[in-house]
Design an enzyme around this catalytic site. Sequence first.
Site, PDB file in Angstrom:
ATOM      1  N   ASP A 194       0.795  -1.236   0.000  1.00 38.76           N
ATOM      2  CA  ASP A 194       0.000   0.000   0.000  1.00 38.76           C
ATOM      3  C   ASP A 194       0.829   1.289   0.000  1.00 38.76           C
ATOM      4  O   ASP A 194       1.802   1.399   0.746  1.00 38.76           O
ATOM      5  CB  ASP A 194      -0.864   0.080   1.265  1.00 38.76           C
ATOM      6  CG  ASP A 194      -1.733  -1.138   1.489  1.00 38.76           C
ATOM      7  OD1 ASP A 194      -2.479  -1.140   2.482  1.00 38.76           O
ATOM      8  OD2 ASP A 194      -1.647  -2.093   0.687  1.00 38.76           O
ATOM      9  N   TRP A 225       5.563 -10.381   1.093  1.00 38.98           N
ATOM     10  CA  TRP A 225       5.045  -9.545   2.178  1.00 38.98           C
ATOM     11  C   TRP A 225       5.536 -10.048   3.520  1.00 38.98           C
ATOM     12  O   TRP A 225       5.534 -11.245   3.790  1.00 38.98           O
ATOM     13  CB  TRP A 225       3.510  -9.579   2.131  1.00 38.98           C
ATOM     14  CG  TRP A 225       2.848  -8.751   3.188  1.00 38.98           C
ATOM     15  CD1 TRP A 225       2.546  -7.430   3.113  1.00 38.98           C
ATOM     16  CD2 TRP A 225       2.397  -9.192   4.476  1.00 38.98           C
ATOM     17  NE1 TRP A 225       1.933  -7.023   4.271  1.00 38.98           N
ATOM     18  CE2 TRP A 225       1.840  -8.086   5.130  1.00 38.98           C
ATOM     19  CE3 TRP A 225       2.426 -10.415   5.141  1.00 38.98           C
ATOM     20  CZ2 TRP A 225       1.295  -8.149   6.399  1.00 38.98           C
ATOM     21  CZ3 TRP A 225       1.879 -10.488   6.416  1.00 38.98           C
ATOM     22  CH2 TRP A 225       1.322  -9.358   7.040  1.00 38.98           C
ATOM     23  N   ARG A 278      -8.457  -0.804  10.792  1.00 38.17           N
ATOM     24  CA  ARG A 278      -7.189  -0.343  10.244  1.00 38.17           C
ATOM     25  C   ARG A 278      -7.371   0.677   9.115  1.00 38.17           C
ATOM     26  O   ARG A 278      -8.435   0.832   8.555  1.00 38.17           O
ATOM     27  CB  ARG A 278      -6.362  -1.525   9.731  1.00 38.17           C
ATOM     28  CG  ARG A 278      -7.063  -2.443   8.744  1.00 38.17           C
ATOM     29  CD  ARG A 278      -6.187  -3.680   8.447  1.00 38.17           C
ATOM     30  NE  ARG A 278      -6.821  -4.567   7.490  1.00 38.17           N
ATOM     31  CZ  ARG A 278      -7.618  -5.576   7.818  1.00 38.17           C
ATOM     32  NH1 ARG A 278      -7.886  -5.838   9.087  1.00 38.17           N
ATOM     33  NH2 ARG A 278      -8.155  -6.345   6.873  1.00 38.17           N
ATOM     34  N   ASP A 285     -11.572  -6.227   1.200  1.00 38.68           N
ATOM     35  CA  ASP A 285     -10.670  -7.312   1.612  1.00 38.68           C
ATOM     36  C   ASP A 285     -11.040  -8.633   0.937  1.00 38.68           C
ATOM     37  O   ASP A 285     -10.195  -9.437   0.563  1.00 38.68           O
ATOM     38  CB  ASP A 285     -10.769  -7.449   3.136  1.00 38.68           C
ATOM     39  CG  ASP A 285      -9.587  -8.180   3.754  1.00 38.68           C
ATOM     40  OD1 ASP A 285      -9.696  -8.592   4.925  1.00 38.68           O
ATOM     41  OD2 ASP A 285      -8.549  -8.337   3.079  1.00 38.68           O
TER      42      ASP A 285
END
Lengths: 685, 169
Positions: free
Chosen positions: A175, A199, A298, A386
């Site tokens: 991001d 990641w 978040r 998501d």
Amino acid sequence: MAVVTKLPLSSLALSFHLSNSFYLNPISPFSLLFSFSFSTHPKMDTPYHHLHAPPHYPPLLPQEQPSDAGPPASHRKPFKGFAAILASVIFLLSLVALIINQTQKPLPSQNNIVPTSKPTSFSNPEPRGVAEGVSAKSNSHLLRNIKGSYNWTNAMFTWQRTSFHFQPEKNWMNDPNGPLFYKGWYHLFYQYNPDSAVWGNITWGHAVSADLIHWLYLPIAMVPDQWYDINGVWTGSATILPDGQIVMLYTGSTDKSVQVQNLAYPADPSDPLLLDWVKYPGNPVLVPPRHIGPKDFRDPTTAWAGPDGKWRLTIGSKIGKTGISLVYQTTDFKTYELLDEYLHAVPGTGMWECVDFYPVAINGSVGLDTSATGPGIKHVLKASLDDTKVDHYAIGTYNPENDKWTPDNPEEDVGIGLKWDYGRYYASKSFYDPYKKRRIVWGWINETDTESDDLEKGWASVQTIPRTVLYDNKTGSNVVQWPVEEIESLRQNSTVFEEVVVEPGSVVPLDIGVATQLDISAEFETELLGSGATEEGYGCSGGAVDRSAMGPFGLLVNAHDSLSELTPIFFRSSNTTNGTNTYFCTDETRSSLAPDVFKQVHGSKVPVLQGEKLSMRILVDHSIVESFGQGGRTVITSRIYPTKAIYGAARLFLFNNATGVNVKATLKIWRLNSAFIHPFPLDQI
Amino acid sequence: MKAILFVFPFVLAVAYFPISQCQNLPLIEHTCKQTPYYGLCVTSLKSDPRSKTAGDVQAIALIMVDIIKAKAGGALQHIEKLKQKYPALRVPLSACKDRFNAIIIGDVPQAVEALTKGDPKFAVDAANDAALEADSCERGFSGKSPITQMNKLNHDISIITASIVKMML
């Protein structure tokens, strides 16, 4: 008693046999459903309307089922307890045998048939009309010769790196975070793994640019070093206060993996590079509210000021499967009040990540500060879903009195209507640029190859070219995105093609030299040949080989001379009973001969108003292609990994695969220089 | 005594009956029902003693990730042996070695971190990628693979894991 014992045993036998066949029989609809989804969604499980690759494994052949685990066949059941015990024991033993059989070591087998893999395309191998040009026939022989796993060379991997898109020198990025403009520099922070090309170990990477194009790498801005972010310094946003102070709010994953919001600010506001950051000692400033899951909290947004002088910000979350946007009010960014009502919520959309919320001017040509309100202003609400890894948005009206937003069109509410980008794109974040009065949006573009490829080449992910965002005054129902004008500083020589006629079923090479770094503007007119009967149901699905009367036609980028690899970007129009529909699409299915990359057809309907010609703008930069239809009403980002159409062998073509129209194309094509993104020479200041 | 004999087969029948009510089943069966390979899911989990005390979907997902790691490790060992046995297949076997290595050093750590630190979508990606790597390995043999069942097993447990993690989104 005897009658009763008889029944359960036979029903057991029946149910066991059924369950055995249900789960091991490949023809069960259950397994078919999932075999489709796994073979075509290596990384993203997005619903899409095009074709699926056939499953890569053959159905389990009958002899592979455990043959010695079947229940006893017809069976006289003596009326004695002993016989009942015996039957149960036999049953138990057969269960044990079944379990052992399923977990035994696999042996090399001689007669397993593995079907040759086919790329995800060509549902329609027989073109309906003229059998030339970009037809299925011209490539089908190549399809059958495709080898298995691709042997990537260093040259191919090196070519994939982009020349003018932001990406770190190596390793993983996701991001974009906290974009802002300060003391003459544009800042970009980003989720970054300093250790690997996958990641993990997430930190805030940092880079600056004077023009949003020529970026300079800076040291990492924030690392996970406090209990409240030790498990991740995740996404956040910057708010610039009227006095110039910068407030950064970001999500931390705590030592107990709870998601909290933390405050950080520059250590030295007089440092234009904002190298060092201080985390507020009183962190976290926000913890999950009682009714919110500790892992559903978040990505705080930039704050905006309300009529009462208090700041508001929003954080995405979910309740069950309803995506929601929580609103907090604050005066000092250290203590907050959670509002009872959500900014907005949409059932069935799942967790909302990276919520973005900002005003746009109707009939305006400039961007707006995040706090702007008043008549002539609408608000965009955007969420990254998501569940599907897709960015969605809607335009609506914000009421600053009660901090609620309502969509202009509830049928196309957030998450169920427009997508921000119809390709491989996620986690976008916008900011207001006060220098040129623009709303600018960043988007994260992941790889679509395998992780083993990413580990081998040592990097993964790029950011889009930053885009300006404006309300579309002409349609009133969408925004338009456009690459920032500073990209024009990379333009070198240009070539103009006027009114090139492309007949049905033909391909026209465009001689522009090396075709890997291009800025293409193209306009198309069509001339109907014949009656133009109405046809229904044509979109992007089927890709560029699916021929209809008025499409597809457009450009082939990163194409090889032999057309063994090509990436069509095209329009498809069709006359339906409701008028003319036009779709804008990209087709990755033949972008690469490598079978282990994800190749999709992307796109959507694009609004075309009376009197408008069809136009597209395309930025080609090695393994990323950004395509803008009708001035940016529909935008598609694609990742492609050609194996042959690279370096000097990459070409550009016009194509017309329609059956019933001539296409006339006018194009201006610039070769683009590299942005030479490199580390900031800190030792020289 | 007869009562136990009477009840026990019913319990087993319920456990294996395909169209039973999911909510009444224990966690493993309930979770595995929502994956494409129920039988493999159940047997894989039950072969791991930690599954007895697994309390939620996240715990189950972590066990599955461990199984992916173990199976990939086993695949690497097997591949080494096959390289000696089938020298003609050296090239695709080497490619397979890279694939399974990537599962162990890329997908598994990513999945574990995503699950434990609370951003499960990256674990879905990692599990799906592991399936893809097994697929890629298999395709490299162009129909003459000596390890099809092994690749299928690795592929299927990865798919099971991805669908389990998706329940956490």
